[in-house]
Design a protein around this motif. Structure first.
Motif, mmCIF file in Angstrom:
data_model
loop_
_atom_site.group_PDB
_atom_site.id
_atom_site.type_symbol
_atom_site.label_atom_id
_atom_site.label_comp_id
_atom_site.label_asym_id
_atom_site.label_seq_id
_atom_site.Cartn_x
_atom_site.Cartn_y
_atom_site.Cartn_z
ATOM 1 N N LYS A 386 4.944 -1.417 4.806
ATOM 2 C CA LYS A 386 4.173 -1.489 3.564
ATOM 3 C C LYS A 386 2.680 -1.381 3.852
ATOM 4 O O LYS A 386 1.959 -0.624 3.175
ATOM 5 N N ALA A 387 2.204 -2.108 4.852
ATOM 6 C CA ALA A 387 0.779 -2.076 5.193
ATOM 7 C C ALA A 387 0.349 -0.679 5.626
ATOM 8 O O ALA A 387 -0.759 -0.216 5.297
ATOM 9 N N ASP A 388 1.243 0.008 6.342
ATOM 10 C CA ASP A 388 0.944 1.357 6.825
ATOM 11 C C ASP A 388 0.777 2.323 5.653
ATOM 12 O O ASP A 388 -0.144 3.147 5.630
ATOM 13 N N ILE A 389 1.677 2.219 4.678
ATOM 14 C CA ILE A 389 1.597 3.096 3.504
ATOM 15 C C ILE A 389 0.337 2.811 2.700
ATOM 16 O O ILE A 389 -0.375 3.728 2.279
ATOM 17 N N ILE A 390 0.059 1.523 2.470
ATOM 18 C CA ILE A 390 -1.120 1.154 1.677
ATOM 19 C C ILE A 390 -2.408 1.611 2.363
ATOM 20 O O ILE A 390 -3.331 2.116 1.716
ATOM 21 N N LYS A 391 -2.461 1.461 3.677
ATOM 22 C CA LYS A 391 -3.676 1.813 4.415
ATOM 23 C C LYS A 391 -3.876 3.321 4.512
ATOM 24 O O LYS A 391 -4.999 3.824 4.290
ATOM 25 N N LYS A 392 -2.808 4.063 4.810
ATOM 26 C CA LYS A 392 -2.955 5.484 5.105
ATOM 27 C C LYS A 392 -2.714 6.409 3.911
ATOM 28 O O LYS A 392 -3.327 7.479 3.823
ATOM 29 N N LEU A 393 -1.795 6.012 3.002
ATOM 30 C CA LEU A 393 -1.404 6.936 1.947
ATOM 31 C C LEU A 393 -1.934 6.569 0.564
ATOM 32 O O LEU A 393 -2.198 7.464 -0.248
ATOM 33 N N CYS A 394 -2.088 5.284 0.272
ATOM 34 C CA CYS A 394 -2.580 4.893 -1.052
ATOM 35 C C CYS A 394 -3.960 5.472 -1.369
ATOM 36 O O CYS A 394 -4.222 5.831 -2.526
ATOM 37 N N PRO A 395 -4.877 5.590 -0.387
ATOM 38 C CA PRO A 395 -6.170 6.217 -0.698
ATOM 39 C C PRO A 395 -6.047 7.672 -1.160
ATOM 40 O O PRO A 395 -6.982 8.199 -1.772
ATOM 41 N N LEU A 396 -4.901 8.319 -0.874
ATOM 42 C CA LEU A 396 -4.686 9.700 -1.280
ATOM 43 C C LEU A 396 -4.064 9.801 -2.671
ATOM 44 O O LEU A 396 -3.829 10.906 -3.168
ATOM 45 N N ARG A 401 -1.236 4.895 -9.398
ATOM 46 C CA ARG A 401 0.027 5.053 -8.676
ATOM 47 C C ARG A 401 0.150 4.059 -7.521
ATOM 48 O O ARG A 401 1.177 4.010 -6.854
ATOM 49 N N ARG A 402 -0.863 3.260 -7.277
ATOM 50 C CA ARG A 402 -0.865 2.375 -6.122
ATOM 51 C C ARG A 402 -0.148 1.049 -6.390
ATOM 52 O O ARG A 402 0.253 0.351 -5.454
ATOM 53 N N HIS A 403 0.026 0.718 -7.653
ATOM 54 C CA HIS A 403 0.607 -0.591 -7.999
ATOM 55 C C HIS A 403 2.012 -0.742 -7.437
ATOM 56 O O HIS A 403 2.380 -1.816 -6.941
ATOM 57 N N PHE A 404 2.809 0.332 -7.504
ATOM 58 C CA PHE A 404 4.179 0.271 -6.992
ATOM 59 C C PHE A 404 4.187 -0.166 -5.537
ATOM 60 O O PHE A 404 5.003 -1.003 -5.124
ATOM 61 N N TRP A 405 3.299 0.380 -4.734
ATOM 62 C CA TRP A 405 3.261 0.079 -3.313
ATOM 63 C C TRP A 405 2.694 -1.303 -3.039
ATOM 64 O O TRP A 405 3.154 -2.003 -2.126
ATOM 65 N N GLU A 406 1.733 -1.706 -3.839
ATOM 66 C CA GLU A 406 1.140 -3.037 -3.660
ATOM 67 C C GLU A 406 2.127 -4.143 -4.003
ATOM 68 O O GLU A 406 2.089 -5.220 -3.414
ATOM 69 N N GLU A 407 3.043 -3.839 -4.958
ATOM 70 C CA GLU A 407 4.025 -4.841 -5.385
ATOM 71 C C GLU A 407 5.367 -4.707 -4.666
ATOM 72 O O GLU A 407 6.304 -5.453 -4.949
ATOM 73 N N LEU A 408 5.492 -3.774 -3.748
ATOM 74 C CA LEU A 408 6.746 -3.568 -3.035
ATOM 75 C C LEU A 408 7.108 -4.822 -2.248
ATOM 76 O O LEU A 408 6.310 -5.318 -1.455
ATOM 77 N N PRO A 409 8.307 -5.382 -2.462
ATOM 78 C CA PRO A 409 8.679 -6.613 -1.755
ATOM 79 C C PRO A 409 8.830 -6.387 -0.260
ATOM 80 O O PRO A 409 9.278 -5.316 0.176
ATOM 81 N N VAL A 410 8.453 -7.370 0.519
ATOM 82 C CA VAL A 410 8.548 -7.261 1.971
ATOM 83 C C VAL A 410 9.486 -8.329 2.499
ATOM 84 O O VAL A 410 9.755 -9.339 1.851
ATOM 85 N N SER A 411 9.974 -8.105 3.709
ATOM 86 C CA SER A 411 10.860 -9.059 4.357
ATOM 87 C C SER A 411 10.271 -9.457 5.694
ATOM 88 O O SER A 411 9.291 -8.878 6.162
ATOM 89 N N ASN A 412 10.905 -10.435 6.311
ATOM 90 C CA ASN A 412 10.468 -10.895 7.618
ATOM 91 C C ASN A 412 10.783 -9.831 8.656
ATOM 92 O O ASN A 412 11.937 -9.466 8.863
ATOM 93 N N GLU A 413 9.759 -9.330 9.343
ATOM 94 C CA GLU A 413 9.973 -8.249 10.309
ATOM 95 C C GLU A 413 10.930 -8.648 11.420
ATOM 96 O O GLU A 413 11.687 -7.839 11.926
ATOM 97 N N ALA A 414 10.932 -9.903 11.785
ATOM 98 C CA ALA A 414 11.774 -10.355 12.896
ATOM 99 C C ALA A 414 13.251 -10.246 12.560
ATOM 100 O O ALA A 414 14.087 -10.118 13.434
#
Length: 422
Positions: A386-396, A401-414
């Motif tokens: 999620k952080a990768d998409i927001i950092k690299k792709l959301c500025p484009l 259209r960025r709200h969907f990505w900002e609100e995308l649920p995340v899980s524990n990476e481990a």
């Protein structure tokens, strides 16, 4: 090498389980171009690069869903003196196998054509559709920016149910859609997609569905357990559900034609909107919008919610199944039938043969017909993705259209490492 966007596809998995595939918006030409830009001190021709990616990295460039038939290729290569007009059916096992294969393929196509050409068989109360999961779709889809090639994205799913032949004039296609942040494409999720569609056809009395032979997707006891459950539920009015399977390698159907239309719509989507050039699918709502704009009559989009996903179980009894003689094998079955009032399945290994009844569910399940659990938690994506998409792709993207990505649920990476290797 650019490998962050490669995905394992459900297509060909049975025949080539170690292969991976390019999503529909990425080409090997793009990959080579950006490889040279990134490693300008390396002398690597396009053909050398392509061969390495194909042979060493096991990445395919085939158009998924339109692949050639593996059994026919094996037959064509095994003995040049054995042709379709000079088969050695007495001594050659490959000839025997191919002969049976092509016979089934011909019979399936004939049955499918008869269904498509019928003008009296199908009515609003008796429908015939084909169903298939569209090839890999990655979000966001903004392939004009090379940054996309270096960013992990999420998969969008489209399980389509499309009327066969002339029946399309009255029954429009239905696209059941969801994305990887909500759920994956395991048996439970695919059964949930079938459930969503069948609920949309709750007043129909007879339903026939053509499917491909993908074992993990369409031929499994979890799906059959679900079909026995739904035909006996009060959720739908249907009295009979029929399932027909194409022979592998010969499964082109109405759902494939619809997927082609979806692909074309995605390629032009946004050209009439205030979002810049066409062909940009920034978020899941854009994906839904592109499907709704497909140039076919009565297109219906059924967007899955978390509450639509249920943990459908395999309730089959191997002990019961083994007792039948001949024993039913999933790989041999070409058609199935489920009827209201019975929890048996009727199957046949030949398209023109009568059905054989099989009592396949466990006694424990039949004594206590429990409903499957409704999902209470989404699959989610890893924080890093999620952080990768927001950092690299959301500025484009346009800001709206960025709200969907900002609100995308995340899980524990481990506990969700598999998300990064799917």
């Amino acid at each position: 090498m650019l490998i962050r966007f490669i995905r394992v596809s459900h297509y060909r998995r049975e025949h080539a389980p170690l292969r991976k595939y390019l999503p529909s918006d990425i080409t090997i030409t793009q990959m080579h171009k950006y490889f040279i830009e990134k490693h300008n001190n390396v002398d690597c021709s396009y053909y050398t690069y392509r061969a390495f990616v194909r042979d060493r990295m096991k990445i395919s460039f085939a158009k998924l869903g339109h692949e050639e038939c593996e059994q026919c290729e094996v037959f064509g290569q095994h003995d040049l003196t054995h042709t379709k007009n000079s088969l050695d059916l007495d001594k050659c096992d490959i000839c025997k196998k191919w002969n049976a294969h092509i016979k089934k393929a011909t019979e399936a196509r004939k049955k499918y054509r008869e269904d498509g050409e019928s003008t009296t068989e199908w009515t609003p109360m008796k429908i015939c559709v084909s169903a298939d999961l569209q090839k890999v779709i990655m979000l966001p889809r903004i392939d004009t920016f090379k940054q996309v090639l270096f960013t992990q994205r999420i998969i969008a799913f489209n399980e389509s149910f499309v009327a066969v032949g002339k029946h399309q004039q009255t029954l429009g296609p239905s696209a059941v859609i969801w994305h990887k942040g909500l759920a994956g494409r395991k048996k439970e999720e695919l059964c949930s997609a079938f459930h969503k569609y069948l609920l949309s056809q709750r007043d129909v009395l007879s339903i026939k569905i053509w499917l491909d032979n993908c074992a993990a997707q369409n031929k499994n006891w979890t799906l059959f357990s679900f079909l026995a459950h739904i035909i006996n539920s009060s959720d739908i009015a249907a009295n009979v559900l029929e399932i027909y399977f194409f022979e592998p390698g010969y499964s082109f159907m109405s759902a494939d034609s619809f997927h082609h239309q979806v692909e074309q719509s995605m390629n032009s989507y946004g050209s009439s909107l205030n979002t810049g050039a066409g062909g940009k699918i920034y978020d899941f709502n854009d994906f839904q919008g592109a499907i709704e704009q497909v140039k076919m009559k009565n297109v219906k989009v059924l967007s899955m919610e978390l509450s639509d996903f249920r943990d459908w179980k395999d309730h089959s009894s191997l002990m019961k199944i083994k007792k039948y003689s001949p024993r039913p094998y999933l790989s041999d079955i070409v058609k199935l039938k489920f009827e209201r009032g019975s929890f048996s399945l009727w199957y046949s290994n030949e398209y023109n043969s009568h059905y054989t009844e099989v009592n396949f569910l466990t006694a424990k399940y039949l004594k206590n017909l429990t409903e499957p659990n409704v999902r209470s938690q989404s699959q989610s994506v890893t924080k890093s993705r999620k952080a990768d998409i927001i950092k690299k792709l959301c500025p484009l993207m346009p800001e709206n259209r960025r709200h969907f990505w900002e609100e995308l649920p995340v899980s524990n990476e481990a506990t969700n490492l598999s998300q990064d290797i799917d």
